[in-house]
Design an enzyme around this catalytic site. Structure first.
Site, short mmCIF file in Angstrom:
data_model
loop_
_atom_site.label_atom_id
_atom_site.label_comp_id
_atom_site.label_asym_id
_atom_site.label_seq_id
_atom_site.Cartn_x
_atom_site.Cartn_y
_atom_site.Cartn_z
N HIS A 154 42.83 41.21 56.30
CA HIS A 154 41.72 41.83 57.05
C HIS A 154 41.36 43.17 56.40
CE1 HIS A 154 39.20 43.51 60.02
NE2 HIS A 154 40.11 44.27 60.59
N CYS B 195 39.83 41.50 65.78
CA CYS B 195 39.75 41.45 64.30
C CYS B 195 40.71 40.43 63.69
CB CYS B 195 40.03 42.83 63.71
SG CYS B 195 38.86 44.06 64.27
N ASN C 51 34.55 47.52 57.41
CA ASN C 51 35.35 46.62 58.25
C ASN C 51 34.41 45.77 59.10
OD1 ASN C 51 36.89 45.46 60.28
ND2 ASN C 51 38.05 47.31 60.74
N1 ACO Z 1 34.88 62.55 58.26
C1 ACO Z 1 35.54 63.71 58.13
N2 ACO Z 1 36.62 64.03 58.84
C2 ACO Z 1 37.06 63.12 59.72
C3 ACO Z 1 36.43 61.88 59.92
C4 ACO Z 1 35.28 61.61 59.15
N3 ACO Z 1 34.59 60.46 59.24
N4 ACO Z 1 37.11 61.18 60.85
C5 ACO Z 1 38.15 61.95 61.24
N5 ACO Z 1 38.11 63.13 60.57
C6 ACO Z 1 39.05 64.24 60.68
C7 ACO Z 1 39.77 64.30 62.02
O1 ACO Z 1 38.97 64.97 62.97
C8 ACO Z 1 41.01 65.05 61.67
O2 ACO Z 1 40.70 66.42 61.60
P1 ACO Z 1 41.80 67.56 62.03
O3 ACO Z 1 42.93 67.39 61.07
O4 ACO Z 1 41.05 68.83 61.87
O5 ACO Z 1 42.18 67.22 63.44
C9 ACO Z 1 41.33 64.59 60.25
O6 ACO Z 1 40.10 64.05 59.73
C10 ACO Z 1 42.43 63.55 60.17
O7 ACO Z 1 42.14 62.51 61.11
P2 ACO Z 1 43.07 61.25 61.27
O8 ACO Z 1 42.51 60.37 62.34
O9 ACO Z 1 44.47 61.74 61.45
O10 ACO Z 1 42.89 60.56 59.83
P3 ACO Z 1 43.67 59.35 59.23
O11 ACO Z 1 44.16 59.72 57.90
O12 ACO Z 1 44.63 58.72 60.19
O13 ACO Z 1 42.50 58.30 58.99
C11 ACO Z 1 41.60 56.24 59.89
C12 ACO Z 1 41.78 57.75 60.10
C13 ACO Z 1 40.77 56.03 58.65
C14 ACO Z 1 40.87 55.64 61.10
C15 ACO Z 1 42.98 55.57 59.72
O14 ACO Z 1 43.85 55.98 60.74
C16 ACO Z 1 42.91 54.09 59.70
O15 ACO Z 1 42.40 53.50 58.77
N6 ACO Z 1 43.46 53.40 60.70
C17 ACO Z 1 43.60 51.96 60.71
C18 ACO Z 1 42.34 51.16 60.59
C19 ACO Z 1 41.55 51.13 61.82
O16 ACO Z 1 41.93 51.68 62.82
N7 ACO Z 1 40.43 50.48 61.77
C20 ACO Z 1 39.59 50.41 62.89
C21 ACO Z 1 39.30 49.07 63.43
S1 ACO Z 1 40.52 48.27 64.18
C22 ACO Z 1 40.72 46.89 63.37
O17 ACO Z 1 40.06 46.55 62.46
C23 ACO Z 1 41.75 46.07 63.86
#
Ligand code: ACO
Length: 320
Positions: free
Chosen positions: A247, A111, A277
């Site tokens: 990004h 990315c 994304n």
């Molecule tokens: N819908 C509903 N609930 C969800 C979903 C969804 N789509 N996805 C996860 N959950 C739940 C999980 O199961 C978890 O439930 P639990 O508390 O019962 O265990 C809860 O939501 C929290 O999950 P987390 O993964 O801790 O949520 P977080 O707030 O960290 O958000 C996210 C996740 C959006 C991926 C965030 O961490 C993020 O944006 N990370 C960085 C960006 C990223 O990784 N992008 C991906 C591509 S990589 C790149 O572009 C370089």
């Protein structure tokens, strides 16, 4: 190096969060609050190479050129069904550039790849090996995720962003970094079995695996470091930059960086709300959109910043 024209192209199908919640245990409320994404474009009946070529064609038109003016095609792409030939070679065919004097190649720096590719283009242009490069970042990330896995599939969209680059002094500074952390984000394709392969499990297919929280932390830290570093390298201050294009992985990442820099909101552009994304294509698609909306004028200073699987990061200061 100088940007002569920009273009972008997106799949026809727009998928909203509500459409995803029809088959996934998710909701518009969760996706919007955690990521900022409301909808994204996903490839359905079109060919990926056509989308990449269309973005390229629009960039060539915006530069006031014709395909025959291009003497190098470089594509950045993480994944598509063709491992070989390169996407750049396929695009050449779609654009009707006969060759043989228009070399083609693909790059892959996840990315963060957009700025990695800009650096390569700058090197080719400044050493006189090319005069007009068509540079396209095209991604179909939605085909790397498991569509039963709500943690990953809601995050991505497909699309292509392109530009024609020529000679000039507008590439003011860049920063590229890489730190080996392969477990944070990865995607494994199967390779063909051989009669001699004895290792087990190494080449088995695995849809995208993502440690979202780790990516989030690394992204916020590296973006601040890289942006400060590259702006200083260009002999400028943060307040001198007219446009910040980061990004588009999560609106909360953009917001966190914006808050730390204490700059006017309107300098931080974003389209993650309706694009998702799109990996390396996210910055060039966003750039093309703000150029076509008339938000950028010649002479404006822009910062591009990316991060991705590796863990790789990149930033550049460019005068438009
Ligand atoms: N819908 C509903 N609930 C969800 C979903 C969804 N789509 N996805 C996860 N959950 C739940 C999980 O199961 C978890 O439930 P639990 O508390 O019962 O265990 C809860 O939501 C929290 O999950 P987390 O993964 O801790 O949520 P977080 O707030 O960290 O958000 C996210 C996740 C959006 C991926 C965030 O961490 C993020 O944006 N990370 C960085 C960006 C990223 O990784 N992008 C991906 C591509 S990589 C790149 O572009 C370089």
């Amino acid at each position: 190096m100088k940007i002569l024209g920009t273009g972008s192209a997106l799949p026809r199908k727009t998928v909203t969060n509500d459409m995803l919640s029809e088959f996934l245990d998710t909701s518009d409320e969760w996706i919007t609050t955690r990521t900022g994404i409301k909808s994204r474009q996903i490839i359905s009946d079109e060919r990926f190479e056509e989308i990449a070529a269309l973005a390229g064609q629009r960039a060539i038109e915006a530069a006031g050129l014709v395909p025959e003016d291009i003497d190098f095609i470089i594509c950045h792409n993480v994944c598509n069904v063709y491992v070989t030939p390169s996407l750049a070679s396929l695009v050449q065919g779609f654009l009707g550039i006969k060759g043989p004097n228009c070399p083609t190649m693909d790059l892959n720096s996840a990315c963060a790849g957009f700025v990695y590719g800009l650096d390569i283009c700058d090197a080719f242009l400044e050493t006189g090996r090319a005069n007009r490069i068509l540079y396209i970042c095209a991604e179909e990330v939605t085909r790397m995720v498991d569509w039963n896995q709500r943690e990953t599939c809601v995050l991505f969209g497909d699309g292509a962003g392109a530009m024609v680059l020529g000679k000039g002094d507008n590439y003011l500074a860049s920063t590229l970094t890489s730190t080996p952390m392969p477990d944070v984000i990865y995607y494994r394709l199967p390779c063909e079995p051989t009669p001699y392969e004895t290792r087990e499990g190494i080449d088995t297919h695995k849809a995208m695996q993502l440690k979202g929280r780790e990516v989030f932390r690394n992204a916020v830290t590296s973006a601040q470091r890289d942006i400060r570093d590259v702006v200083a390298k260009a002999g400028l201050e943060l307040k001198d930059i007219d446009h910040y294009l980061l990004h588009q992985a999560n609106m909360r990442i953009v917001d966190a960086i914006k808050q730390n820099f204490d700059l006017p909101d309107e300098r931080f552009h974003h389209n993650i709300e309706y694009r998702g994304n799109t990996s390396s294509a996210s910055i060039p698609i966003l750039l093309d959109e703000i150029v076509r909306e008339g938000k950028v004028k010649r002479g404006d200073l822009m910062v591009f910043n990316g991060f991705g699987a590796g863990f790789v990061t990149s930033a550049a200061v460019v005068r438009y």
